[in-house]
Design a protein around this motif. Structure first.
Motif, PDB file in Angstrom:
ATOM      1  N   LEU A 125     -27.521  18.092 -51.473  1.00  0.00           N
ATOM      2  CA  LEU A 125     -27.226  17.737 -49.876  1.00  0.00           C
ATOM      3  C   LEU A 125     -27.890  16.451 -49.354  1.00  0.00           C
ATOM      4  O   LEU A 125     -27.404  15.658 -48.808  1.00  0.00           O
ATOM      5  CB  LEU A 125     -27.129  18.717 -49.239  1.00  0.00           C
ATOM      6  CG  LEU A 125     -26.007  19.959 -49.677  1.00  0.00           C
ATOM      7  CD1 LEU A 125     -26.412  21.146 -48.610  1.00  0.00           C
ATOM      8  CD2 LEU A 125     -24.673  19.460 -49.205  1.00  0.00           C
ATOM      9  N   ASP A 126     -28.973  16.579 -49.503  1.00  0.00           N
ATOM     10  CA  ASP A 126     -30.124  15.444 -48.901  1.00  0.00           C
ATOM     11  C   ASP A 126     -29.873  14.123 -49.576  1.00  0.00           C
ATOM     12  O   ASP A 126     -29.576  13.027 -49.022  1.00  0.00           O
ATOM     13  CB  ASP A 126     -31.692  15.828 -49.144  1.00  0.00           C
ATOM     14  CG  ASP A 126     -32.023  17.030 -48.356  1.00  0.00           C
ATOM     15  OD1 ASP A 126     -31.428  17.247 -47.158  1.00  0.00           O
ATOM     16  OD2 ASP A 126     -32.972  17.564 -48.483  1.00  0.00           O
ATOM     17  N   ALA A 127     -29.412  13.917 -51.108  1.00  0.00           N
ATOM     18  CA  ALA A 127     -29.336  12.814 -51.709  1.00  0.00           C
ATOM     19  C   ALA A 127     -27.970  12.264 -51.282  1.00  0.00           C
ATOM     20  O   ALA A 127     -27.903  10.978 -51.030  1.00  0.00           O
ATOM     21  CB  ALA A 127     -29.241  13.197 -53.207  1.00  0.00           C
ATOM     22  N   TYR A 128     -26.842  13.034 -51.283  1.00  0.00           N
ATOM     23  CA  TYR A 128     -25.647  12.627 -50.941  1.00  0.00           C
ATOM     24  C   TYR A 128     -25.480  12.398 -49.314  1.00  0.00           C
ATOM     25  O   TYR A 128     -24.655  11.520 -48.905  1.00  0.00           O
ATOM     26  CB  TYR A 128     -24.285  13.532 -51.284  1.00  0.00           C
ATOM     27  CG  TYR A 128     -24.251  13.475 -52.678  1.00  0.00           C
ATOM     28  CD1 TYR A 128     -23.652  12.200 -53.482  1.00  0.00           C
ATOM     29  CD2 TYR A 128     -25.027  14.100 -53.597  1.00  0.00           C
ATOM     30  CE1 TYR A 128     -23.527  12.260 -54.905  1.00  0.00           C
ATOM     31  CE2 TYR A 128     -24.870  13.831 -55.201  1.00  0.00           C
ATOM     32  CZ  TYR A 128     -23.993  12.868 -55.511  1.00  0.00           C
ATOM     33  OH  TYR A 128     -23.986  12.816 -57.005  1.00  0.00           O
ATOM     34  N   ALA A 129     -26.185  12.970 -48.536  1.00  0.00           N
ATOM     35  CA  ALA A 129     -26.068  12.770 -47.057  1.00  0.00           C
ATOM     36  C   ALA A 129     -26.659  11.225 -46.846  1.00  0.00           C
ATOM     37  O   ALA A 129     -26.336  10.502 -46.040  1.00  0.00           O
ATOM     38  CB  ALA A 129     -26.913  13.573 -46.282  1.00  0.00           C
ATOM     39  N   ASP A 152     -30.469  21.956 -57.673  1.00  0.00           N
ATOM     40  CA  ASP A 152     -30.937  22.316 -56.359  1.00  0.00           C
ATOM     41  C   ASP A 152     -29.736  21.889 -55.298  1.00  0.00           C
ATOM     42  O   ASP A 152     -29.438  20.855 -55.265  1.00  0.00           O
ATOM     43  CB  ASP A 152     -32.219  21.899 -56.044  1.00  0.00           C
ATOM     44  CG  ASP A 152     -32.866  22.586 -54.873  1.00  0.00           C
ATOM     45  OD1 ASP A 152     -32.187  23.716 -54.351  1.00  0.00           O
ATOM     46  OD2 ASP A 152     -33.467  22.044 -54.256  1.00  0.00           O
ATOM     47  N   ARG A 153     -29.310  22.807 -54.638  1.00  0.00           N
ATOM     48  CA  ARG A 153     -28.219  22.348 -53.564  1.00  0.00           C
ATOM     49  C   ARG A 153     -28.712  21.680 -52.441  1.00  0.00           C
ATOM     50  O   ARG A 153     -28.121  20.648 -52.133  1.00  0.00           O
ATOM     51  CB  ARG A 153     -27.699  23.916 -53.021  1.00  0.00           C
ATOM     52  CG  ARG A 153     -26.664  23.650 -52.100  1.00  0.00           C
ATOM     53  CD  ARG A 153     -26.082  25.067 -51.445  1.00  0.00           C
ATOM     54  NE  ARG A 153     -25.318  24.822 -50.332  1.00  0.00           N
ATOM     55  CZ  ARG A 153     -24.135  24.688 -50.237  1.00  0.00           C
ATOM     56  NH1 ARG A 153     -23.518  24.696 -51.336  1.00  0.00           N
ATOM     57  NH2 ARG A 153     -23.478  24.672 -49.016  1.00  0.00           N
ATOM     58  N   LEU A 197     -18.468  11.859 -52.645  1.00  0.00           N
ATOM     59  CA  LEU A 197     -18.014  13.384 -52.633  1.00  0.00           C
ATOM     60  C   LEU A 197     -17.551  13.847 -53.739  1.00  0.00           C
ATOM     61  O   LEU A 197     -18.092  14.973 -54.313  1.00  0.00           O
ATOM     62  CB  LEU A 197     -17.065  13.643 -51.552  1.00  0.00           C
ATOM     63  CG  LEU A 197     -17.679  13.197 -50.098  1.00  0.00           C
ATOM     64  CD1 LEU A 197     -16.719  13.704 -49.094  1.00  0.00           C
ATOM     65  CD2 LEU A 197     -18.826  14.222 -49.838  1.00  0.00           C
ATOM     66  N   GLY A 198     -16.954  13.087 -54.661  1.00  0.00           N
ATOM     67  CA  GLY A 198     -16.522  13.511 -55.898  1.00  0.00           C
ATOM     68  C   GLY A 198     -17.809  13.765 -56.965  1.00  0.00           C
ATOM     69  O   GLY A 198     -17.734  14.514 -57.719  1.00  0.00           O
ATOM     70  N   ASN A 199     -18.723  12.846 -56.786  1.00  0.00           N
ATOM     71  CA  ASN A 199     -19.880  12.812 -57.650  1.00  0.00           C
ATOM     72  C   ASN A 199     -20.794  14.155 -57.304  1.00  0.00           C
ATOM     73  O   ASN A 199     -21.342  14.813 -58.103  1.00  0.00           O
ATOM     74  CB  ASN A 199     -20.731  11.462 -57.230  1.00  0.00           C
ATOM     75  CG  ASN A 199     -20.224  10.363 -57.957  1.00  0.00           C
ATOM     76  OD1 ASN A 199     -19.138  10.474 -58.915  1.00  0.00           O
ATOM     77  ND2 ASN A 199     -20.869   9.238 -57.650  1.00  0.00           N
ATOM     78  N   LEU A 200     -20.665  14.431 -56.028  1.00  0.00           N
ATOM     79  CA  LEU A 200     -21.161  15.704 -55.598  1.00  0.00           C
ATOM     80  C   LEU A 200     -20.738  16.890 -56.119  1.00  0.00           C
ATOM     81  O   LEU A 200     -21.540  17.890 -56.624  1.00  0.00           O
ATOM     82  CB  LEU A 200     -21.330  15.817 -54.046  1.00  0.00           C
ATOM     83  CG  LEU A 200     -21.978  16.956 -53.337  1.00  0.00           C
ATOM     84  CD1 LEU A 200     -23.342  17.099 -53.491  1.00  0.00           C
ATOM     85  CD2 LEU A 200     -21.505  17.010 -51.803  1.00  0.00           C
TER      86      LEU A 200
END
Length: 89
Positions: A30-34, A25-26, A14-17
């Motif tokens: 979101l897809d990558a971190y999910a 692109d939001r 989450l820190g990386n996000l």
């Protein structure tokens, strides 16, 4: 494996996000971190299940053993685990 390990790894993800560039692109972020969080959860869930299965296998082997000492030890372990579980609920 521990809750602290999972927490720390999720926090890093989450820190990386949050540190990603605002121009990214939001939806892609979101897809990558999910996906990363899903992989992290899968890894820790699999590790926990493996530990539970190994513990159950060891206890079952001890209970089925013809050796009365191993059977007694298995009974004591089960009792202690039941007490431990009741303390945390």
């Amino acid at each position: 494996m521990s809750i602290d390990d999972f927490h720390e790894q999720a926090r890093q993800i989450l820190g990386n996000l949050l540190s990603e560039t605002p121009k990214a692109d939001r939806e892609q972020l979101l897809d990558a971190y999910a996906a990363l969080l899903t992989q992290l959860h899968t890894h820790h869930s699999h590790q926990l299940l493996s530990e539970v299965i190994e513990d159950a296998r060891t206890r079952l082997d001890a209970r089925l053993s013809p050796d009365p000492v191993r059977q007694t030890i298995a009974g004591v372990q089960t009792t202690i685990q039941d007490i431990w579980n009741s303390l945390w609920k």
